[in-house]
Design a protein around this motif. Structure first.
Motif, mmCIF file in Angstrom:
data_model
loop_
_atom_site.group_PDB
_atom_site.id
_atom_site.type_symbol
_atom_site.label_atom_id
_atom_site.label_comp_id
_atom_site.label_asym_id
_atom_site.label_seq_id
_atom_site.Cartn_x
_atom_site.Cartn_y
_atom_site.Cartn_z
ATOM 1 N N PRO A 68 11.036 13.963 34.253
ATOM 2 C CA PRO A 68 11.948 14.610 33.293
ATOM 3 C C PRO A 68 13.411 14.192 33.418
ATOM 4 O O PRO A 68 14.100 14.040 32.409
ATOM 5 N N ILE A 69 13.917 14.006 34.630
ATOM 6 C CA ILE A 69 15.324 13.622 34.792
ATOM 7 C C ILE A 69 15.551 12.200 34.294
ATOM 8 O O ILE A 69 16.526 11.913 33.589
ATOM 9 N N SER A 70 14.629 11.296 34.619
ATOM 10 C CA SER A 70 14.761 9.902 34.188
ATOM 11 C C SER A 70 14.646 9.762 32.678
ATOM 12 O O SER A 70 15.230 8.852 32.091
ATOM 13 N N ARG A 71 13.900 10.664 32.049
ATOM 14 C CA ARG A 71 13.749 10.631 30.579
ATOM 15 C C ARG A 71 15.100 10.626 29.886
ATOM 16 O O ARG A 71 15.307 9.916 28.910
ATOM 17 N N GLU A 72 16.014 11.445 30.398
ATOM 18 C CA GLU A 72 17.343 11.536 29.794
ATOM 19 C C GLU A 72 18.056 10.182 29.796
ATOM 20 O O GLU A 72 18.753 9.841 28.853
ATOM 21 N N PHE A 73 17.883 9.427 30.876
ATOM 22 C CA PHE A 73 18.566 8.141 31.018
ATOM 23 C C PHE A 73 17.833 7.000 30.313
ATOM 24 O O PHE A 73 18.427 5.960 30.051
ATOM 25 N N GLU A 75 15.968 7.347 27.355
ATOM 26 C CA GLU A 75 15.783 7.584 25.926
ATOM 27 C C GLU A 75 16.274 6.388 25.111
ATOM 28 O O GLU A 75 17.390 5.904 25.298
ATOM 29 N N GLY A 76 15.410 5.879 24.239
ATOM 30 C CA GLY A 76 15.771 4.773 23.352
ATOM 31 C C GLY A 76 15.650 3.389 23.976
ATOM 32 O O GLY A 76 15.983 2.389 23.348
ATOM 33 N N SER A 77 15.169 3.306 25.212
ATOM 34 C CA SER A 77 15.102 2.028 25.927
ATOM 35 C C SER A 77 13.891 1.191 25.533
ATOM 36 O O SER A 77 12.911 1.695 24.992
ATOM 37 N N ASN A 94 18.670 -0.726 27.774
ATOM 38 C CA ASN A 94 18.989 0.683 27.655
ATOM 39 C C ASN A 94 20.236 0.868 26.797
ATOM 40 O O ASN A 94 21.330 0.477 27.204
ATOM 41 N N PRO A 95 20.087 1.497 25.617
ATOM 42 C CA PRO A 95 21.248 1.678 24.748
ATOM 43 C C PRO A 95 22.280 2.657 25.301
ATOM 44 O O PRO A 95 23.410 2.693 24.830
ATOM 45 N N GLN A 96 21.900 3.432 26.312
ATOM 46 C CA GLN A 96 22.835 4.392 26.909
ATOM 47 C C GLN A 96 23.706 3.778 27.997
ATOM 48 O O GLN A 96 24.687 4.381 28.427
ATOM 49 N N ALA A 97 23.345 2.593 28.454
ATOM 50 C CA ALA A 97 24.094 1.954 29.539
ATOM 51 C C ALA A 97 25.431 1.435 29.015
ATOM 52 O O ALA A 97 25.479 0.673 28.062
#
Length: 109
Positions: A68-73, A75-77, A94-97
């Motif tokens: 669950p914690i890794s899911r947040e990081f 998402e969208g990868s 990873n679009p969040q990076a």
């Protein structure tokens, strides 16, 4: 559990199948941990058990688990397996990076 958006390329699926063939009923766990030269790093490991809360991704006969914690990081990868002259590795786009290190295994958000 609500699905989330992560893609696994055919190249990554093929490589995971090859690696899992030697490990019986194992699953690939992808997680994000503190560390690396950019602050966060990806971790890949083969496990037997699905843990409570895991996101289970089933694609073409393989199982990928994400906590669950890794899911947040993640998402969208996009999870890919890249082969170049002299190297082969899993890559997560990873679009969040906001930044990543030279090896591509650590990132900042």
């Amino acid at each position: 559990m609500v699905d989330f958006n992560i893609q696994v390329t055919s190249s990554a699926i093929k490589r995971v199948k090859t690696l899992l063939a030697k490990r019986g009923d194992a699953k690939l766990r992808i997680s994000v941990e503190s560390g690396g030269c950019s602050g966060m790093q990806y971790k890949y490991e083969f496990v037997q058990e699905i843990e409570e809360g895991d996101q289970v991704i089933k694609k073409e006969g393989i199982v990928i688990l994400i906590d669950p914690i890794s899911r947040e990081f993640l998402e969208g990868s996009i999870v890919d397996y890249v082969q170049n002259l002299g190297s082969a590795y899993f890559e997560i786009r990873n679009p969040q990076a906001s930044a990543k290190c030279g090896c591509g295994n650590s990132f900042a958000v």
